[in-house]
Design a protein around this motif. Structure first.
Motif, PDB file in Angstrom:
ATOM      1  N   VAL A 171      -5.999   9.533  -3.471  1.00 36.77           N
ATOM      2  CA  VAL A 171      -5.356   8.623  -2.551  1.00 36.77           C
ATOM      3  C   VAL A 171      -6.195   7.201  -1.964  1.00 36.77           C
ATOM      4  N   PHE A 172      -7.365   7.670  -1.835  1.00 36.63           N
ATOM      5  CA  PHE A 172      -8.531   6.670  -1.409  1.00 36.63           C
ATOM      6  C   PHE A 172      -8.246   5.591  -2.146  1.00 36.63           C
ATOM      7  N   ALA A 173      -8.684   5.801  -3.802  1.00 37.93           N
ATOM      8  CA  ALA A 173      -8.608   4.728  -4.493  1.00 37.93           C
ATOM      9  C   ALA A 173      -7.169   4.134  -4.578  1.00 37.93           C
ATOM     10  N   ALA A 174      -6.202   4.773  -4.546  1.00 38.82           N
ATOM     11  CA  ALA A 174      -4.987   3.670  -4.377  1.00 38.82           C
ATOM     12  C   ALA A 174      -4.872   2.845  -3.342  1.00 38.82           C
ATOM     13  N   VAL A 175      -5.367   3.174  -2.147  1.00 41.89           N
ATOM     14  CA  VAL A 175      -5.201   2.529  -0.830  1.00 41.89           C
ATOM     15  C   VAL A 175      -6.171   1.325  -1.143  1.00 41.89           C
ATOM     16  N   PHE A 176      -7.320   1.533  -1.725  1.00 42.32           N
ATOM     17  CA  PHE A 176      -8.492   0.425  -2.060  1.00 42.32           C
ATOM     18  C   PHE A 176      -7.783  -0.462  -3.145  1.00 42.32           C
ATOM     19  N   THR A 177      -7.010   0.012  -4.247  1.00 44.10           N
ATOM     20  CA  THR A 177      -6.606  -0.739  -5.244  1.00 44.10           C
ATOM     21  C   THR A 177      -5.535  -1.562  -4.885  1.00 44.10           C
ATOM     22  N   ALA A 178      -4.562  -1.018  -4.141  1.00 43.65           N
ATOM     23  CA  ALA A 178      -3.531  -1.954  -3.277  1.00 43.65           C
ATOM     24  C   ALA A 178      -3.801  -2.745  -2.630  1.00 43.65           C
ATOM     25  N   VAL A 186       0.899  -1.017   0.057  1.00 42.53           N
ATOM     26  CA  VAL A 186      -0.041  -0.067   0.011  1.00 42.53           C
ATOM     27  C   VAL A 186       0.819   1.269  -0.133  1.00 42.53           C
ATOM     28  N   ARG A 187       2.064   1.319   0.824  1.00 38.81           N
ATOM     29  CA  ARG A 187       2.697   2.349   1.034  1.00 38.81           C
ATOM     30  C   ARG A 187       3.204   2.579  -0.594  1.00 38.81           C
ATOM     31  N   ALA A 188       4.074   1.449  -0.907  1.00 38.05           N
ATOM     32  CA  ALA A 188       4.649   1.799  -2.513  1.00 38.05           C
ATOM     33  C   ALA A 188       3.703   2.136  -3.510  1.00 38.05           C
ATOM     34  N   GLU A 189       2.523   1.781  -3.248  1.00 39.01           N
ATOM     35  CA  GLU A 189       1.609   2.343  -4.316  1.00 39.01           C
ATOM     36  C   GLU A 189       1.045   3.801  -4.315  1.00 39.01           C
ATOM     37  N   LEU A 190       1.175   4.300  -2.844  1.00 39.09           N
ATOM     38  CA  LEU A 190       0.678   5.572  -2.564  1.00 39.09           C
ATOM     39  C   LEU A 190       1.973   6.611  -3.025  1.00 39.09           C
ATOM     40  N   LEU A 191       2.961   6.111  -3.016  1.00 40.69           N
ATOM     41  CA  LEU A 191       4.198   6.733  -3.094  1.00 40.69           C
ATOM     42  C   LEU A 191       4.506   6.961  -4.731  1.00 40.69           C
ATOM     43  N   LYS A 192       3.928   6.263  -5.458  1.00 42.09           N
ATOM     44  CA  LYS A 192       3.927   6.336  -6.904  1.00 42.09           C
ATOM     45  C   LYS A 192       2.933   7.475  -7.445  1.00 42.09           C
ATOM     46  N   ILE A 193       2.108   8.064  -6.612  1.00 43.95           N
ATOM     47  CA  ILE A 193       1.212   9.190  -7.139  1.00 43.95           C
ATOM     48  C   ILE A 193       2.006  10.270  -6.850  1.00 43.95           C
ATOM     49  N   LYS A 194       2.062  11.020  -7.963  1.00 40.34           N
ATOM     50  CA  LYS A 194       2.491  12.455  -7.900  1.00 40.34           C
ATOM     51  C   LYS A 194       1.718  13.459  -7.069  1.00 40.34           C
ATOM     52  N   GLY A 195       2.500  13.935  -6.381  1.00 43.98           N
ATOM     53  CA  GLY A 195       1.928  14.802  -5.127  1.00 43.98           C
ATOM     54  C   GLY A 195       1.706  14.225  -3.835  1.00 43.98           C
ATOM     55  N   MET A 218      -3.433  -7.270  -2.821  1.00 45.10           N
ATOM     56  CA  MET A 218      -2.647  -8.284  -1.964  1.00 45.10           C
ATOM     57  C   MET A 218      -3.917  -8.941  -1.350  1.00 45.10           C
ATOM     58  N   GLY A 219      -5.142  -8.946  -2.022  1.00 48.01           N
ATOM     59  CA  GLY A 219      -6.215  -9.909  -1.357  1.00 48.01           C
ATOM     60  C   GLY A 219      -6.961  -9.403  -0.069  1.00 48.01           C
ATOM     61  N   LYS A 220      -6.760  -7.977   0.092  1.00 41.69           N
ATOM     62  CA  LYS A 220      -7.482  -7.543   1.172  1.00 41.69           C
ATOM     63  C   LYS A 220      -8.513  -6.515   0.602  1.00 41.69           C
ATOM     64  N   GLU A 221      -9.424  -5.895   1.511  1.00 36.62           N
ATOM     65  CA  GLU A 221     -10.306  -4.931   1.377  1.00 36.62           C
ATOM     66  C   GLU A 221     -10.341  -4.078   2.481  1.00 36.62           C
TER      67      GLU A 221
END
Length: 69
Positions: free
Chosen positions: A43-50, A7-16, A54-57
């Motif tokens: 940001v919320f969408a990235a958390v949900f998608t990540a 989740v952290r890695a996905e969030l850090l990919k987002i510009k801003g 990983m098989g979590k909601e």
């Protein structure tokens, strides 16, 4: 890679997104971002998608204060 790391890695990919810290004792993330570059919905969408990758909601929410580090 564990779910919080993913989740952290996905969030850090987002510009801003400036910083992402996971607080395992409270099972939550603190996210710092530049609101002119990214909005809260992105940001919320990235958390949900990540989480799904990983098989979590995860259902992100805003909390009243950030935890002590």
């Amino acid at each position: 890679m564990g779910c919080p790391d993913a989740v952290r890695a996905e969030l850090l990919k987002i510009k801003g997104v400036l910083a992402v810290t996971y607080h395992p004792d409270q099972d939550l993330f603190s996210v710092s971002f530049e609101s002119l570059l990214v909005n809260l919905e992105t940001v919320f969408a990235a958390v949900f998608t990540a989480g799904k990758m990983m098989g979590k909601e995860y259902f992100p929410e805003i909390i009243a204060s950030t935890p002590e580090v």
